[in-house]
Design an enzyme around this catalytic site. Structure first.
Site: not given
Ligand code: DHK
Length: 148
Positions: A11-12, A19, A24, A75, A78, A99, A101, A108
């Site tokens: 998500p996101n 964002r 990111y 990835n 959340a 995995e 991130h 964090r």
């Molecule tokens: C991306 C997200 O959206 C967060 O919810 C994770 C992760 C970290 C990232 O670092 O790619 O906590």
């Protein structure tokens, strides 16, 4: 089994580049898709690159990976920190799982320090920005070559 790697995004991540760019980065998910496809190609492999904001969709793709993918880069965003269901789905997949991130989750908030997915992952890459996806492809290629 084919030489396809599923690259799954939670998500996101559709908003990558817009964002919280301080966390990111400014690359978009489309940029990451192109770069991961190139990286996989350099190892003689291909990618299926997917993103969903819905937990059930990610689970359905992991199920599809059971007979369509040699390995998975995920990835879970959340869902990393909340989803036993994604962990269970990955436990039903036989190939290697890496995995990723983008941010260093350990630097964090404390709730980001725990990952259900890490209980299954063969490797975890965090805090390397979007380069983490390319490192994950390299690692999968090595694990798959060593297995053959
Ligand atoms: C991306 C997200 O959206 C967060 O919810 C994770 C992760 C970290 C990232 O670092 O790619 O906590």
């Amino acid at each position: 089994m084919t030489g396809t790697i599923f690259v799954l995004n939670g998500p996101n991540l559709n908003l990558l580049g817009k964002r919280q760019p301080g966390i990111y980065g400014s690359e978009t998910l489309a940029d990451v898709e192109v770069a991961t496809a190139r990286q996989a190609e350099s190892h003689g492999m291909s990618t299926r690159f997917l993103q969903s904001n819905a937990e059930h969709q990610l689970i359905d793709w992991i199920h599809e990976a059971r007979d369509q993918a040699a390995g998975i880069v995920i990835n879970p965003a959340a869902y990393t920190h909340t989803s036993v269901a994604i962990l269970d789905a990955l436990n039903a997949f036989d190939g290697p799982v890496i995995e990723v991130h983008i941010s260093n989750v350990h630097k964090r908030e404390e709730f980001r320090h725990h990952s259900f997915v890490s209980l299954r992952a063969d490797g975890v890459i965090a805090g390397c920005g979007t380069q983490g996806y390319l490192l994950a492809i390299d690692r999968l290629a090595k694990l798959l070559a060593d297995a053959n």
